[in-house]
Design an enzyme around this catalytic site. Structure first.
Site, PDB file in Angstrom:
ATOM      1  N   GLU A  44       2.832  39.976  -6.895  1.00 34.24           N
ATOM      2  CA  GLU A  44       1.502  39.571  -7.358  1.00 34.24           C
ATOM      3  C   GLU A  44       0.664  40.823  -7.595  1.00 34.24           C
ATOM      4  O   GLU A  44       0.552  41.690  -6.723  1.00 34.24           O
ATOM      5  CB  GLU A  44       0.831  38.694  -6.298  1.00 34.24           C
ATOM      6  CG  GLU A  44      -0.581  38.250  -6.655  1.00 34.24           C
ATOM      7  CD  GLU A  44      -1.220  37.486  -5.514  1.00 34.24           C
ATOM      8  OE1 GLU A  44      -2.067  38.079  -4.793  1.00 34.24           O
ATOM      9  OE2 GLU A  44      -0.873  36.304  -5.333  1.00 34.24           O
ATOM     10  N   LYS A  75       2.775  38.917  -2.102  1.00 32.44           N
ATOM     11  CA  LYS A  75       1.392  38.624  -2.442  1.00 32.44           C
ATOM     12  C   LYS A  75       0.500  39.745  -1.924  1.00 32.44           C
ATOM     13  O   LYS A  75       0.969  40.693  -1.277  1.00 32.44           O
ATOM     14  CB  LYS A  75       1.002  37.257  -1.875  1.00 32.44           C
ATOM     15  CG  LYS A  75       1.864  36.122  -2.442  1.00 32.44           C
ATOM     16  CD  LYS A  75       1.508  34.781  -1.879  1.00 32.44           C
ATOM     17  CE  LYS A  75       0.221  34.234  -2.469  1.00 32.44           C
ATOM     18  NZ  LYS A  75       0.356  33.923  -3.905  1.00 32.44           N
ATOM     19  N   LYS A 121       1.517  24.836  -3.215  1.00 31.59           N
ATOM     20  CA  LYS A 121       0.299  24.164  -2.746  1.00 31.59           C
ATOM     21  C   LYS A 121       0.519  22.652  -2.815  1.00 31.59           C
ATOM     22  O   LYS A 121      -0.012  21.948  -3.677  1.00 31.59           O
ATOM     23  CB  LYS A 121      -0.904  24.601  -3.577  1.00 31.59           C
ATOM     24  CG  LYS A 121      -1.234  26.082  -3.393  1.00 31.59           C
ATOM     25  CD  LYS A 121      -2.380  26.526  -4.283  1.00 31.59           C
ATOM     26  CE  LYS A 121      -2.665  28.013  -4.095  1.00 31.59           C
ATOM     27  NZ  LYS A 121      -3.721  28.506  -4.997  1.00 31.59           N
ATOM     28  N   ASP A 130      -2.467  37.934 -11.557  1.00 33.33           N
ATOM     29  CA  ASP A 130      -3.302  37.041 -10.757  1.00 33.33           C
ATOM     30  C   ASP A 130      -4.773  37.126 -11.142  1.00 33.33           C
ATOM     31  O   ASP A 130      -5.390  38.198 -11.062  1.00 33.33           O
ATOM     32  CB  ASP A 130      -3.139  37.384  -9.271  1.00 33.33           C
ATOM     33  CG  ASP A 130      -3.845  36.387  -8.365  1.00 33.33           C
ATOM     34  OD1 ASP A 130      -3.717  35.168  -8.605  1.00 33.33           O
ATOM     35  OD2 ASP A 130      -4.532  36.824  -7.429  1.00 33.33           O
ATOM     36  N   ARG A 183       0.817  -1.209   0.000  1.00 37.00           N
ATOM     37  CA  ARG A 183       0.000   0.000   0.000  1.00 37.00           C
ATOM     38  C   ARG A 183       0.853   1.263   0.000  1.00 37.00           C
ATOM     39  O   ARG A 183       0.574   2.224  -0.730  1.00 37.00           O
ATOM     40  CB  ARG A 183      -0.933   0.012   1.207  1.00 37.00           C
ATOM     41  CG  ARG A 183      -1.932   1.154   1.230  1.00 37.00           C
ATOM     42  CD  ARG A 183      -3.008   0.979   0.168  1.00 37.00           C
ATOM     43  NE  ARG A 183      -2.683   1.641  -1.083  1.00 37.00           N
ATOM     44  CZ  ARG A 183      -3.149   1.260  -2.265  1.00 37.00           C
ATOM     45  NH1 ARG A 183      -3.921   0.191  -2.369  1.00 37.00           N
ATOM     46  NH2 ARG A 183      -2.840   1.912  -3.355  1.00 37.00           N
TER      47      ARG A 183
END
Length: 278
Positions: free
Chosen positions: A196, A166, A134, A217, A99
């Site tokens: 950004e 950002k 992410k 963005d 697994r």
């Protein structure tokens, strides 16, 4: 595989400890510990392979007597029905590692396959396809490695790689210009600054402030084309947000240098591979 073995081993050992705990009540109570079996991995779909060395390492850590024959390498395109590898070892240990090995190779191959699909859709354009931060905790290097196996490239690995401003950084600091000027006064010569931007006014400010990379963005394609004209080669351009298989070609044709997609790692479908006992 270019990943350091100590990093891969650490992930595998933690995964095995989570899955086995201290006994496998199916295999250990059912099968003699000295029994051996031959097994193989078979592809159940078409795609790009990634993680075969990681998967084989699972069994090597469990069983010093493990033997293998691997027929495809990471980055190879495979088809449904292909035998990826044949291997043999103690039956109980093959079952204990099954697994964990499949979880890793299926996830990594899924990322490589998804990245390759996007790369192919953008062929002939200037855009390079990259991942983002992410990623799943503790699996970032595996996931980013898988993106490269699919033909994509890596965005920054962590917060130390690049100064990315950002929206929250900019709002907290007061303005793009102030943020870039403050960073320029503190950063070393090897570190780039990415900003950004949310609209064309911010694009203009970022370009005039001397940003190295300007992220566009969640902009539509017409706005991105206008932004690229405003930047006029003063910075590299990156498209991000709301990009899918359906619109990525159109985005690439705007002339952006980079297209980053979080979905390559955070929403990928596992690639179907099975382990079979002979």
């Amino acid at each position: 595989m270019i990943l350091p073995l100590f990093y891969v081993d650490d992930i595998i050992k933690r995964a095995l400890a989570e899955d086995i705990n201290y006994v496998d009540i199916s295999a250990d109570y059912l099968i003699d510990e000295n029994q051996r079996n031959d097994s193989y991995f078979v592809a159940k779909a078409d795609g790009v392979l990634c993680g075969i060395d990681v998967a084989m390492r699972v069994f090597e850590l469990l069983d010093p007597s493990f033997e293998k024959k691997v027929y495809f390498k990471d980055g190879d395109k495979i088809k449904k029905g292909d035998i990826i590898a044949e291997f043999s070892g103690k039956t109980t240990l093959l079952l204990k590692g099954e697994r964990t090995a499949l979880n890793l190779i299926q996830h990594m191959s899924g990322i490589a396959t998804a990245a390759n699909e996007i790369v192919e859709l953008c062929k002939g354009t200037n855009a390079q396809i990259t991942d983002t931060r992410k990623t799943l905790p503790s699996l970032r290097a595996l996931q980013k490695y898988a993106v490269t196996c699919g033909g994509g490239k890596n965005h920054r690995f962590n917060l130390s790689d690049c100064a990315m401003l950002k929206d929250n950084h900019i709002d907290a600091c007061g303005s793009i210009t102030k943020a870039v000027e403050t960073l320029r006064g503190k950063l070393g010569h090897t570190t780039k600054i990415e900003v950004e931007t949310r609209d064309l006014n911010e694009v203009k400010e970022a370009a005039e402030a001397g940003a190295d990379i300007i992220m566009l963005d969640n902009m539509d394609c017409d706005t991105m084309r206008e932004a690229i004209k405003i930047i006029d080669g003063r910075a590299r351009t990156e498209a991000s947000g709301g990009i899918t298989k359906e619109n990525v070609r159109e985005v690439a044709e705007t002339g952006v240098d980079i297209i980053s997609l979080g979905a390559l790692t955070h929403s990928v479908k596992a690639f179907d591979i099975s382990m079979k006992m002979k």
